[in-house]
Design a protein around this motif. Sequence first.
Motif, PDB file in Angstrom:
ATOM      1  N   LYS A 216       0.814  -1.216   0.000  1.00 44.22           N
ATOM      2  CA  LYS A 216       0.000   0.000   0.000  1.00 44.22           C
ATOM      3  C   LYS A 216       0.851   1.271   0.000  1.00 44.22           C
ATOM      4  N   ASN A 217       2.167   1.129   0.167  1.00 43.87           N
ATOM      5  CA  ASN A 217       3.075   2.267   0.209  1.00 43.87           C
ATOM      6  C   ASN A 217       3.377   2.717  -1.231  1.00 43.87           C
ATOM      7  N   VAL A 218       2.850   3.858  -1.618  1.00 47.51           N
ATOM      8  CA  VAL A 218       2.964   4.341  -2.999  1.00 47.51           C
ATOM      9  C   VAL A 218       4.420   4.525  -3.418  1.00 47.51           C
ATOM     10  N   LYS A 219       5.240   5.079  -2.540  1.00 44.03           N
ATOM     11  CA  LYS A 219       6.651   5.295  -2.877  1.00 44.03           C
ATOM     12  C   LYS A 219       7.353   3.959  -3.148  1.00 44.03           C
ATOM     13  N   LYS A 220       7.073   2.958  -2.311  1.00 43.62           N
ATOM     14  CA  LYS A 220       7.678   1.630  -2.513  1.00 43.62           C
ATOM     15  C   LYS A 220       7.190   1.020  -3.820  1.00 43.62           C
ATOM     16  N   MET A 221       5.921   1.215  -4.146  1.00 41.84           N
ATOM     17  CA  MET A 221       5.382   0.650  -5.384  1.00 41.84           C
ATOM     18  C   MET A 221       5.941   1.355  -6.616  1.00 41.84           C
ATOM     19  N   ASP A 222       6.291   2.638  -6.472  1.00 45.64           N
ATOM     20  CA  ASP A 222       6.982   3.336  -7.567  1.00 45.64           C
ATOM     21  C   ASP A 222       8.331   2.666  -7.839  1.00 45.64           C
ATOM     22  N   ILE A 223       9.028   2.332  -6.768  1.00 47.74           N
ATOM     23  CA  ILE A 223      10.324   1.660  -6.908  1.00 47.74           C
ATOM     24  C   ILE A 223      10.139   0.274  -7.515  1.00 47.74           C
ATOM     25  N   VAL A 224       9.122  -0.453  -7.057  1.00 44.76           N
ATOM     26  CA  VAL A 224       8.846  -1.787  -7.618  1.00 44.76           C
ATOM     27  C   VAL A 224       8.576  -1.678  -9.117  1.00 44.76           C
ATOM     28  N   ALA A 225       7.797  -0.675  -9.523  1.00 40.39           N
ATOM     29  CA  ALA A 225       7.491  -0.487 -10.946  1.00 40.39           C
ATOM     30  C   ALA A 225       8.775  -0.270 -11.747  1.00 40.39           C
ATOM     31  N   PHE A 226       9.649   0.585 -11.226  1.00 42.07           N
ATOM     32  CA  PHE A 226      10.930   0.819 -11.901  1.00 42.07           C
ATOM     33  C   PHE A 226      11.747  -0.467 -11.971  1.00 42.07           C
ATOM     34  N   LEU A 227      11.826  -1.202 -10.858  1.00 44.12           N
ATOM     35  CA  LEU A 227      12.605  -2.438 -10.832  1.00 44.12           C
ATOM     36  C   LEU A 227      12.052  -3.485 -11.799  1.00 44.12           C
ATOM     37  N   VAL A 228      10.732  -3.545 -11.929  1.00 41.86           N
ATOM     38  CA  VAL A 228      10.123  -4.478 -12.887  1.00 41.86           C
ATOM     39  C   VAL A 228      10.593  -4.148 -14.301  1.00 41.86           C
ATOM     40  N   ASP A 229      10.521  -2.876 -14.662  1.00 47.41           N
ATOM     41  CA  ASP A 229      10.891  -2.473 -16.018  1.00 47.41           C
ATOM     42  C   ASP A 229      12.385  -2.613 -16.287  1.00 47.41           C
ATOM     43  N   ILE A 230      13.220  -2.166 -15.359  1.00 53.23           N
ATOM     44  CA  ILE A 230      14.672  -2.239 -15.599  1.00 53.23           C
ATOM     45  C   ILE A 230      15.128  -3.693 -15.609  1.00 53.23           C
ATOM     46  N   THR A 231      14.506  -4.531 -14.778  1.00 50.10           N
ATOM     47  CA  THR A 231      14.835  -5.958 -14.779  1.00 50.10           C
ATOM     48  C   THR A 231      14.475  -6.588 -16.117  1.00 50.10           C
ATOM     49  N   SER A 232      13.384  -6.155 -16.698  1.00 57.67           N
ATOM     50  CA  SER A 232      13.003  -6.650 -18.017  1.00 57.67           C
ATOM     51  C   SER A 232      14.073  -6.310 -19.057  1.00 57.67           C
ATOM     52  N   HIS A 233      14.571  -5.081 -19.002  1.00 53.02           N
ATOM     53  CA  HIS A 233      15.643  -4.676 -19.926  1.00 53.02           C
ATOM     54  C   HIS A 233      16.927  -5.475 -19.662  1.00 53.02           C
ATOM     55  N   LEU A 234      17.229  -5.704 -18.396  1.00 52.09           N
ATOM     56  CA  LEU A 234      18.426  -6.480 -18.044  1.00 52.09           C
ATOM     57  C   LEU A 234      18.289  -7.941 -18.482  1.00 52.09           C
ATOM     58  N   ASN A 235      17.090  -8.491 -18.364  1.00 60.53           N
ATOM     59  CA  ASN A 235      16.870  -9.863 -18.823  1.00 60.53           C
ATOM     60  C   ASN A 235      17.080  -9.985 -20.330  1.00 60.53           C
ATOM     61  N   GLU A 236      16.651  -8.961 -21.047  1.00 58.25           N
ATOM     62  CA  GLU A 236      16.862  -8.929 -22.493  1.00 58.25           C
ATOM     63  C   GLU A 236      18.363  -8.938 -22.816  1.00 58.25           C
ATOM     64  N   LEU A 237      19.124  -8.119 -22.097  1.00 53.31           N
ATOM     65  CA  LEU A 237      20.584  -8.110 -22.271  1.00 53.31           C
ATOM     66  C   LEU A 237      21.171  -9.468 -21.902  1.00 53.31           C
TER      67      LEU A 237
ATOM     68  N   VAL B 287       6.212   1.646 -14.951  1.00 53.92           N
ATOM     69  CA  VAL B 287       6.331   2.964 -14.319  1.00 53.92           C
ATOM     70  C   VAL B 287       5.202   3.863 -14.810  1.00 53.92           C
ATOM     71  N   LYS B 288       4.951   3.834 -16.106  1.00 50.41           N
ATOM     72  CA  LYS B 288       3.876   4.644 -16.696  1.00 50.41           C
ATOM     73  C   LYS B 288       2.527   4.247 -16.106  1.00 50.41           C
ATOM     74  N   GLU B 289       2.275   2.950 -15.995  1.00 50.11           N
ATOM     75  CA  GLU B 289       1.016   2.462 -15.430  1.00 50.11           C
ATOM     76  C   GLU B 289       0.883   2.887 -13.967  1.00 50.11           C
ATOM     77  N   GLN B 290       1.964   2.796 -13.216  1.00 50.13           N
ATOM     78  CA  GLN B 290       1.953   3.219 -11.807  1.00 50.13           C
ATOM     79  C   GLN B 290       1.654   4.713 -11.697  1.00 50.13           C
ATOM     80  N   ALA B 291       2.274   5.506 -12.568  1.00 54.15           N
ATOM     81  CA  ALA B 291       2.043   6.951 -12.547  1.00 54.15           C
ATOM     82  C   ALA B 291       0.596   7.271 -12.951  1.00 54.15           C
ATOM     83  N   ASP B 292       0.064   6.557 -13.928  1.00 54.22           N
ATOM     84  CA  ASP B 292      -1.316   6.771 -14.359  1.00 54.22           C
ATOM     85  C   ASP B 292      -2.315   6.412 -13.260  1.00 54.22           C
ATOM     86  N   CYS B 293      -1.975   5.442 -12.409  1.00 55.48           N
ATOM     87  CA  CYS B 293      -2.867   5.039 -11.318  1.00 55.48           C
ATOM     88  C   CYS B 293      -3.004   6.139 -10.280  1.00 55.48           C
TER      89      CYS B 293
END
Length: 186
Positions: free
Chosen positions: A115-136, A178-184
């Motif tokens: 429920k912590n919005v700041k923590k969920m912002d970080i989770v959103a970023f980590l999800v996306d950057i991890t996706s890019h790292l997995n691609e690499l 991150v975009k979806e989190q910001a839109d929420c």
Amino acid sequence: MLTKRAIELNQVVSITTDGAPAMVGRERGAVARMKEDNPQLISYHCIIHQSVLCSTLSAEFAEVMNTMMRMINFLRASSSHQHRMLREFLREGEIAAFLAQLNSQKATTFSLFLKNVKKMDIVAFLVDITSHLNELNLKLQGKDSSVCDLMTAVRSFQRKLALFREDLQGDCAHFPTVKEQADCKL
């Protein structure tokens, strides 16, 4: 594996691991056993292992990543009954609501974390950057890749990092979570 491929251990210069205990344990880890026969062996930690990368970003990012991993382990391993309940609940609802209905201190802690919005912002970023790292990571694996191919993949990713930085200050086209989190929040 080395024997199967007729590779002499004294010809191995270095090894890269993800830091798992089976690989780096002092006595029974693969690296330690290999160093018994080849003391000159150099071991490296994989540069794209997600939890290590997150911890290099900041202590807060490392804490969020560790909490997410603990929560996932809690949800999956607490009991077979809880695991079945989770699978059923995921078909119908959200994890935060599932955790809220459990009667345990850990579940309550994880529910508050979600429920912590700041923590969920970080989770959103980590999800996306991890996706890019997995691609690499996929580009750096496999047979028949030359050192030139691998260096090209790394240099390409380095150029993408500059684009990613600009994108995070703009429309987040490369960061959909991150975009979806910001839109929420709107």
